[in-house]
Design a protein around this motif. Sequence first.
Motif, short mmCIF file in Angstrom:
data_model
loop_
_atom_site.label_atom_id
_atom_site.label_comp_id
_atom_site.label_asym_id
_atom_site.label_seq_id
_atom_site.Cartn_x
_atom_site.Cartn_y
_atom_site.Cartn_z
N CYS A 256 0.84 -1.21 0.00
CA CYS A 256 0.00 0.00 0.00
C CYS A 256 0.87 1.25 0.00
CB CYS A 256 -0.93 -0.01 1.21
SG CYS A 256 -2.28 -1.22 1.13
N ARG A 257 1.96 1.22 0.72
CA ARG A 257 2.84 2.38 0.77
C ARG A 257 3.45 2.66 -0.61
NH1 ARG A 257 3.48 7.30 2.00
NH2 ARG A 257 5.61 7.97 2.37
N ARG A 258 3.88 1.62 -1.30
CA ARG A 258 4.46 1.81 -2.64
C ARG A 258 3.42 2.36 -3.60
NH1 ARG A 258 6.99 -3.21 -1.42
NH2 ARG A 258 5.35 -4.31 -2.58
N PHE A 259 2.22 1.80 -3.55
CA PHE A 259 1.15 2.26 -4.44
C PHE A 259 0.78 3.71 -4.12
CE2 PHE A 259 -3.00 0.61 -6.58
CZ PHE A 259 -2.74 1.45 -7.66
N GLN A 260 0.77 4.05 -2.84
CA GLN A 260 0.45 5.42 -2.44
C GLN A 260 1.47 6.41 -3.02
OE1 GLN A 260 0.13 6.02 1.79
NE2 GLN A 260 -0.21 8.22 1.61
N ARG A 261 2.74 6.05 -2.99
CA ARG A 261 3.77 6.93 -3.54
C ARG A 261 3.60 7.11 -5.05
NH1 ARG A 261 9.04 4.45 -0.32
NH2 ARG A 261 8.65 5.52 1.68
N GLU A 262 3.24 6.04 -5.74
CA GLU A 262 3.02 6.14 -7.18
C GLU A 262 1.85 7.06 -7.49
OE1 GLU A 262 2.52 2.24 -8.75
OE2 GLU A 262 4.47 1.51 -8.07
N LEU A 263 0.77 6.93 -6.72
CA LEU A 263 -0.40 7.78 -6.95
C LEU A 263 -0.09 9.24 -6.62
CD1 LEU A 263 -3.16 5.44 -5.49
CD2 LEU A 263 -2.75 5.96 -7.90
N GLU A 264 0.71 9.48 -5.61
CA GLU A 264 1.12 10.86 -5.30
C GLU A 264 1.94 11.45 -6.43
OE1 GLU A 264 3.19 10.43 -1.64
OE2 GLU A 264 1.38 10.37 -0.39
N THR A 265 2.81 10.62 -7.02
CA THR A 265 3.62 11.09 -8.14
C THR A 265 2.76 11.43 -9.35
OG1 THR A 265 5.46 9.71 -7.39
CG2 THR A 265 5.56 10.50 -9.66
N LEU A 266 1.70 10.68 -9.55
CA LEU A 266 0.79 10.92 -10.68
C LEU A 266 -0.19 12.06 -10.41
CD1 LEU A 266 -0.04 7.21 -11.61
CD2 LEU A 266 1.50 8.76 -12.82
N GLY A 267 -0.14 12.63 -9.21
CA GLY A 267 -1.01 13.76 -8.90
C GLY A 267 -2.44 13.39 -8.55
N VAL A 268 -2.64 12.20 -8.04
CA VAL A 268 -3.98 11.76 -7.67
C VAL A 268 -4.30 12.25 -6.26
CG1 VAL A 268 -5.49 9.76 -7.33
CG2 VAL A 268 -3.76 9.74 -9.15
N GLY A 269 -5.45 12.84 -6.08
CA GLY A 269 -5.87 13.34 -4.77
C GLY A 269 -6.64 12.29 -4.00
N PHE A 270 -7.41 12.76 -3.00
CA PHE A 270 -8.19 11.87 -2.14
C PHE A 270 -9.67 12.14 -2.36
CE2 PHE A 270 -4.15 12.49 0.11
CZ PHE A 270 -3.75 11.17 0.23
N GLU A 271 -10.47 11.10 -2.13
CA GLU A 271 -11.91 11.18 -2.35
C GLU A 271 -12.65 11.28 -1.01
OE1 GLU A 271 -15.15 11.27 -5.15
OE2 GLU A 271 -12.99 11.59 -5.24
#
Length: 499
Positions: A256-271
């Motif tokens: 989950c931590r690795r995936f979270q970093r990837e999503l942060e890099t892609l500029g994905v926010g939170f819902e």
Amino acid sequence: MTLLVRPWSPGGANDQVLGPADCFLFELSTEGDSKLARAPHARLIVHGNRELRLLPYPASRGSSAFPTVKDLPFKPQTGQQVRTPAESAAEDALFWMHAVLARIDDLNSALDDPEYLWDQLAESWRQAQDESQAFMAEIVWQARVIPSQLGVLRKRIRRILRRSRERVPINRAQEIDRHSMIWFARQPGRTTAERAGPGQRVLAIARHENFDTPENRVVHSYVRLARLVSRQWMLEHTQAKSGGRYRSVEKFARSCRRFQRELETLGVGFEEAGTTPNYVLTEDRDYRAVREAWLRLLRQESVEDDLWAWQANSWCDFCVLALTLSLYEMDGAELIAQAPIVWCDEASLGQKFVHDTPFAVFWLQPENMIIEVQSRPTPASQLQAACRAWIWLRITHISSHMIPRLVPVWTPHAFARLDSHASAQEATLLIEKIANLSQCDTIRQGLILFPATGEGGAVTVERDDIRVVAIPLDGSGASLQDGMSDLGSFLLSFFERIR
């Protein structure tokens, strides 16, 4: 309304202030305190127009719905870093609460096979005495199921092409809208090259990949929450590092931590939790599974907030199960009747199951006695109301005309450890006072079950022929094992005394 520091205390709390060493109990008259009578308090004892009720622990500081509280731990937020002694105490209290609730949840699993309910529950509690065996939780289940969906989504994460107006090289302009044409017409020059300027750029429609979509924001919110919940679960089970459940949760947290970093890099926010799901979240199998797992974790957070407020009521149910299990495992004791147990999908005032009274009835063959386990008897007798105990043992000799014996079982809950010797002395004085007033020997012994918070050791106080035993209990580990052993010893000695 009279606040009580302990159920056996003669008076109210000093200055109407409650702290971590106090029980949140109060007595009221339903005739005089009409407003309080309608409030959502947990009723423990009802006798006529007098009631003993339980106050919920405040969820946050500054709550005006409660009496004044001082130095009380408040439920820590998921993933909160411990920085102060108060936050450390609150985290320890949360870990302890989870262990107690896990033992109550064992009853839900055992209800799948009612014929062997108590055998399965006893086995589950024996396994909980081994701290290397981590108990099952929602995050453990998700750590086994959800990684496959997350792995698929990482390879095919959805993206959309967003349109924007930009200055692009003239030879790369593919689409021009009305606004771009107006801009071009206003530029100085006679030819296209002159209007494009020195950089040979024109305003045109450009398309860029964008990953900040509702479905990806849900995934980002989930992996962040799952990582925090996993971290909390691992902190509660540091003794189970060698177990399979711990390793799977640890691996899941890293993923989950690795995936979270990837999503942060892609500029994905939170819902936001209450957002209406789009077509992808409802129809795509993998996105739908992640969203459902996210909602379960959010729902668990909300449920835990309520359980934190009413954990003193849950502690009562835990003690009922502990008392019944101790009787069930006694030599010569036979379970002859049991009240129907209804498991609640949503806990009400901390209660995860409801039942009738008596909860269980045992026949003790060697002594030829009938033992009833009563929890929150309604309506309570005058003796039960005077003792302010909401769990009782009622012992009847089959071949004798003696008055049935009663054993009050107090289950006080407080964040600070109970002074077991002083409490047993006060309870002894209360039983002596009630015995003198009633002029009968119905009550001669009492039992106090209180949170051990890691420290064991039963305490016995005797005064003339009156005895009170205070036994510490925990939801797991050695404290659970020692507490159940002390509880069995108390029951055995009690039946030997009245034989």
